[in-house]
Design a protein around this motif. Structure first.
Motif, PDB file in Angstrom:
ATOM      1  N   TRP A 135       0.851  -1.206   0.000  1.00  0.00           N
ATOM      2  CA  TRP A 135       0.000   0.000   0.000  1.00  0.00           C
ATOM      3  C   TRP A 135       0.880   1.246   0.000  1.00  0.00           C
ATOM      4  O   TRP A 135       0.600   2.217  -0.705  1.00  0.00           O
ATOM      5  N   SER A 136       1.939   1.216   0.815  1.00  0.00           N
ATOM      6  CA  SER A 136       2.851   2.376   0.873  1.00  0.00           C
ATOM      7  C   SER A 136       3.536   2.564  -0.472  1.00  0.00           C
ATOM      8  O   SER A 136       3.618   3.684  -0.993  1.00  0.00           O
ATOM      9  N   LEU A 137       4.018   1.459  -1.021  1.00  0.00           N
ATOM     10  CA  LEU A 137       4.760   1.560  -2.280  1.00  0.00           C
ATOM     11  C   LEU A 137       3.859   2.036  -3.410  1.00  0.00           C
ATOM     12  O   LEU A 137       4.259   2.847  -4.244  1.00  0.00           O
ATOM     13  N   ASN A 138       2.621   1.541  -3.431  1.00  0.00           N
ATOM     14  CA  ASN A 138       1.687   1.982  -4.470  1.00  0.00           C
ATOM     15  C   ASN A 138       1.365   3.465  -4.351  1.00  0.00           C
ATOM     16  O   ASN A 138       1.248   4.159  -5.359  1.00  0.00           O
ATOM     17  N   ALA A 139       1.213   3.936  -3.096  1.00  0.00           N
ATOM     18  CA  ALA A 139       0.919   5.364  -2.899  1.00  0.00           C
ATOM     19  C   ALA A 139       2.051   6.208  -3.475  1.00  0.00           C
ATOM     20  O   ALA A 139       1.814   7.203  -4.185  1.00  0.00           O
ATOM     21  N   VAL A 140       3.280   5.795  -3.208  1.00  0.00           N
ATOM     22  CA  VAL A 140       4.440   6.545  -3.713  1.00  0.00           C
ATOM     23  C   VAL A 140       4.491   6.447  -5.238  1.00  0.00           C
ATOM     24  O   VAL A 140       4.595   7.461  -5.940  1.00  0.00           O
ATOM     25  N   LEU A 141       4.371   5.215  -5.739  1.00  0.00           N
ATOM     26  CA  LEU A 141       4.490   4.992  -7.184  1.00  0.00           C
ATOM     27  C   LEU A 141       3.431   5.787  -7.956  1.00  0.00           C
ATOM     28  O   LEU A 141       3.741   6.488  -8.924  1.00  0.00           O
ATOM     29  N   MET A 142       2.195   5.687  -7.486  1.00  0.00           N
ATOM     30  CA  MET A 142       1.103   6.345  -8.206  1.00  0.00           C
ATOM     31  C   MET A 142       1.272   7.856  -8.205  1.00  0.00           C
ATOM     32  O   MET A 142       1.054   8.532  -9.219  1.00  0.00           O
TER      33      MET A 142
ATOM     34  N   ILE B  91      10.475   0.159 -15.235  1.00  0.00           N
ATOM     35  CA  ILE B  91      11.043   1.016 -16.292  1.00  0.00           C
ATOM     36  C   ILE B  91      10.389   2.402 -16.236  1.00  0.00           C
ATOM     37  O   ILE B  91      11.060   3.433 -16.354  1.00  0.00           O
ATOM     38  N   LEU B  92       9.078   2.409 -16.021  1.00  0.00           N
ATOM     39  CA  LEU B  92       8.336   3.676 -15.947  1.00  0.00           C
ATOM     40  C   LEU B  92       8.874   4.551 -14.806  1.00  0.00           C
ATOM     41  O   LEU B  92       9.107   5.747 -14.974  1.00  0.00           O
ATOM     42  N   LEU B  93       9.080   3.910 -13.664  1.00  0.00           N
ATOM     43  CA  LEU B  93       9.560   4.657 -12.503  1.00  0.00           C
ATOM     44  C   LEU B  93      10.949   5.221 -12.765  1.00  0.00           C
ATOM     45  O   LEU B  93      11.227   6.395 -12.488  1.00  0.00           O
ATOM     46  N   ILE B  94      11.811   4.384 -13.332  1.00  0.00           N
ATOM     47  CA  ILE B  94      13.185   4.844 -13.634  1.00  0.00           C
ATOM     48  C   ILE B  94      13.117   5.995 -14.637  1.00  0.00           C
ATOM     49  O   ILE B  94      13.760   7.031 -14.474  1.00  0.00           O
ATOM     50  N   GLY B  95      12.298   5.812 -15.669  1.00  0.00           N
ATOM     51  CA  GLY B  95      12.167   6.837 -16.704  1.00  0.00           C
ATOM     52  C   GLY B  95      11.655   8.147 -16.138  1.00  0.00           C
ATOM     53  O   GLY B  95      12.153   9.229 -16.486  1.00  0.00           O
ATOM     54  N   ILE B  96      10.692   8.059 -15.246  1.00  0.00           N
ATOM     55  CA  ILE B  96      10.112   9.286 -14.686  1.00  0.00           C
ATOM     56  C   ILE B  96      11.103   9.978 -13.763  1.00  0.00           C
ATOM     57  O   ILE B  96      11.291  11.196 -13.841  1.00  0.00           O
ATOM     58  N   VAL B  97      11.754   9.218 -12.926  1.00  0.00           N
ATOM     59  CA  VAL B  97      12.736   9.822 -12.013  1.00  0.00           C
ATOM     60  C   VAL B  97      13.860  10.475 -12.817  1.00  0.00           C
ATOM     61  O   VAL B  97      14.351  11.546 -12.486  1.00  0.00           O
TER      62      VAL B  97
END
Lengths: 352, 399
Positions: free
Chosen positions: A240-247, A287-293
């Motif tokens: 839940w924590s990770l999804n909140a951050v990711l989203m 990949i999305l997270l890396i790309g966005i960061v």
């Protein structure tokens, strides 16, 4: 004839009200599958938005959302199972318990800064999961089964989820447009400077933490009603924590509509859309997270806003490329001085 | 400042009110379970195909039974042949994902019945089956661990007590001091297994010298191993996830703890056990199926999957998946209208023999036979019951 004037900041509030009413009404016409999907999306939205207020506007990057989801879920479930009271009281117990927990923890947590705060909140989430797992009154590792006939389901549960998500959106709007939000952003961007100007740092952070945890707990109660059987592996999972951050990071931290987009992309687009290809879904998420960061640390929403503005041409009354119109990555908080607000109306620092 | 006309605001308010009224008036959403007799019958499963537990072999068993039924033109429901569609979703070994997928299978995909996953996930899935009033047929959960629910979950699998009795019968034939070191995960299944195996051990004349509960994901077992050494326990019963068992076996070797018998419940069934190499040799494992027991459809399962799954335990998982699906398809066929309620009713009167043996449900449970196997050179061989078994060897890996 003179027309009554409506301040610009009322437009988002009106849009929220209209969307809430429309979504509430949809609870009566959608089929069960869509309603169930809607409940999930709205719960994620509420949790992501509550995290956004804390991290995106307050600069407190929490990894403890799971603790408050679990607290809200278990509070509601235990009230129903052990007291026999009705579900409205169980729903009311969820945010109260979550806020009490955050109040209790705030004395220690708000003394921590940056990464230490994040690690502290993560530790609390993990510790709470272990505690519940060994708490026999709360069902231990097997969890608690709610009386399915005594909790709202279908359209009613969807409408409850709509109200919770609307509350989360309203909190975000308040953080975006109010004087309080402005002071919170000042603390986020340069805490010593804000304190030097007389902003009560600890009090403002607590004022952000309490409603944020309350709304997360409220979403937890809705999740408990949806899941019917709650267990430490489910509602207290760190996911839940990770999804909140990711989203929120994917959508855009410190923006109002970023988490809405993030929930859609991450849950509806990836988790749900690729649910028979979960490995692929996880790879794309990574990949999305890396790309966005790396390439768009403000998130997707500010990027889309900027692209739209370029296509439509610059607005005469704003500087399209300045930070004042876009969300800023949490990691950059405090690295730049924000321009002082001009005029009498509070000016938010981030994009809608 | 921008302006807005009062009439526009009133119009918006009127639209809102109308929508609100529609919403409040029509809150009776229709159930999404009915299908016409020409549509395929949808059954679904949310199963761990990635993450901590990978059940590809069980999924293959599900598919094998569905393919066999469809190859015969489908299953006969009320005199009409209907095809079966199996929807398989991977829940990444995550409980939240599993719950969301199960709900989507029933509410969006209109699955009339569900097939289970494994272990604790089956217990969590039972609540969904009861809430959604959709039958769930599961294996991979010892029958004693199925909680009392509202009657929509059905478990056809081996019994913890039967498995424990067979293990103690076998252990009694070996030369040990009958002292046990017991290690369990601290979840519901771990606790229940520990209590049951411990109690039956005491009854069979063994002593639980030390018992430890560890959370999943434990990497340091030094205190557990120390407890085994200090009490002189020569029998190890480890009931944990595969990665935890792997870590403990390595540490036992490093800390020179040498029990004479060791059984890995949950963990040693996995094909990954062979990755321990010689270290895993001699470890005992509880099996739900062997190719030497004369169970129905053994030849077909071996012929189709022996190449893909050379290990006995994997073939047993294929047999388990096939067995569950056969039972479910039989109940759907007998249900008359293939609705969840009718299928659930039909399951109660199941009386057939499938890949794991004869099945007749009592209180939603039906026990299948247990076997004890032993790892050697990356393969498992049946060592108990004596019929069709090879002799028990020493625990070579740790000694």
């Amino acid at each position: 004839m003179t027309l009554p004037t409506v301040p610009r900041r009322w437009w988002p509030a009106s849009a929220l009200l209209l969307s809430t009413v429309v979504c509430f009404a949809l609870g009566g016409v959608l089929d069960n599958g869509t309603l169930d999907l809607g409940v999930t999306l709205l719960c994620y939205l509420a949790i992501a938005q509550a995290w956004n207020v804390l991290a995106g506007f307050g600069g407190l990057v929490s990894l403890g959302a799971a603790a408050f989801v679990a607290t809200g879920s278990y509070a509601a479930a235990l009230v129903l199972v052990h007291t026999g009271l009705g579900w409205p009281l169980a729903v009311a117990a969820a945010p109260v318990t979550a806020m009490l927990l955050s109040l209790l923890l705030s004395a220690a947590l708000l003394r921590l800064r940056g990464d230490y705060f994040s690690i502290g909140t993560l530790a609390i989430a993990i510790a709470l999961q272990a505690l519940i797992r060994n708490w026999s009154w709360a069902g231990g590792a097997s969890g608690v089964t709610l009386p399915a006939d005594a909790v709202p389901s279908g359209g009613n549960l969807f409408q409850l989820a709509v109200l919770v998500a609307a509350l989360a959106m309203a909190l975000t709007l308040y953080a975006r447009y109010s004087d309080f939000g402005l002071r919170l952003a000042a603390i986020r961007d340069n805490e010593p400077a804000a304190a030097g100007l007389g902003v009560a740092v600890r009090r403002h952070q607590l004022a952000a933490l309490l409603p944020s945890s309350g709304i997360t707990g409220l979403a937890g109660a809705v999740i408990a009603f949806q899941f019917v059987v709650i267990s430490p592996d489910g509602v207290a999972s760190v996911s839940w924590s990770l999804n909140a951050v990711l989203m929120t990071v994917v959508g855009g931290t410190g923006t109002i509509l970023g988490p809405v987009l993030g929930v859609g992309v991450v849950y509806y687009g990836l988790t749900r859309g690729l649910q028979s290809e979960q490995t692929l879904s996880l790879v794309i998420e990574g990949i999305l997270l890396i790309g966005i960061v790396r390439f768009a640390p403000q998130g997707v929403w500010p990027l889309l806003c900027r692209a739209a503005r370029r296509l439509l041409g610059p607005r005469p009354d704003s500087d399209s490329d300045s930070d004042s119109d876009t969300g800023r990555p949490v990691a950059d908080r405090g690295k730049k001085d924000e321009p002082a607000p001009a005029g009498t109306e509070p000016v938010a620092l981030d994009a809608v | 400042m921008r302006t807005v006309r009062p009439s526009l605001r009133w119009a918006c308010a009127a639209v809102c009110a109308a929508l609100l009224a529609t919403g409040c008036a029509g809150n009776s959403t229709s159930s999404a379970g009915s299908t016409s007799s020409n549509d395929p019958i949808v059954i679904g499963t949310s199963i761990s195909l990635s993450g901590a537990v990978v059940l590809t072999s069980v999924k293959d068993g599900y598919q094998l039974a569905v393919d066999k039924a469809n190859a015969a033109g489908g299953i006969t429901v009320d005199g009409v042949k209907r095809k079966v569609k199996l929807v398989v979703l991977d829940n990444r070994s995550d409980t939240n994902t599993m719950v969301q997928q199960v709900r989507s299978l029933v509410l969006s995909d209109h699955a009339v019945a569900l097939l289970g996953s494994c272990c604790q996930q089956n217990i969590d899935m039972q609540g969904q089956a009861d809430a959604l009033k959709t039958p769930l047929l599961m294996g991979a959960l010892p029958v004693e661990l199925l909680p009392a629910g509202q009657g929509y979950a059905w478990d056809s699998f081996q019994s913890l007590a039967d498995g424990a009795d067979k293990f103690y019968e076998l252990a009694a034939t070996a030369s040990t001091n009958k002292k046990i070191l017991m290690v369990n995960t601290n979840d519901a299944q771990g606790k229940a297994t520990g209590e049951l195996w411990g109690g039956l051990g005491e009854k069979a004349g063994f002593t639980v010298a030390a018992s430890k509960a560890v959370p999943g994901g434990t990497t340091d077992f030094s205190d557990v191993i120390q407890a085994g050494r200090s009490t002189g326990a020569q029998i190890l019963i480890a009931n944990m996830t595969p990665p935890d068992c792997f870590a403990m076996w390595k540490q036992m070797k490093a800390l020179a703890y040498k029990p004479k018998l060791a059984i890995g419940l949950q963990c040693a069934q996995t094909p990954g056990w062979s990755s321990l190499g010689a270290l895993g040799d001699g470890t005992l494992v509880q099996l739900n199926w062997t190719d030497s027991a004369g169970l129905p459809d053994t030849r077909m399962i071996v012929d189709k999957f022996a190449k893909k799954y050379p290990a006995l335990n994997d073939l047993g998982s294929v047999a388990l998946g096939y067995h569950e699906t056969e039972l479910l398809l039989d109940a759907i066929s007998r249900s008359g209208d293939a609705t969840p309620a009718a299928i659930n009713k039909a399951l109660a009167t199941t009386d057939m023999s499938s890949a794991l043996g004869p099945v007749k449900f009592k209180d939603n449970k039906s026990t299948t036979p247990s076997f004890i196997g032993q790892w050697e050179n990356g393969k498992i061989q049946q060592v108990w019951p004596a019929k069709g078994a090879v002799p028990l060897k020493s625990l070579a890996g740790l000694n």
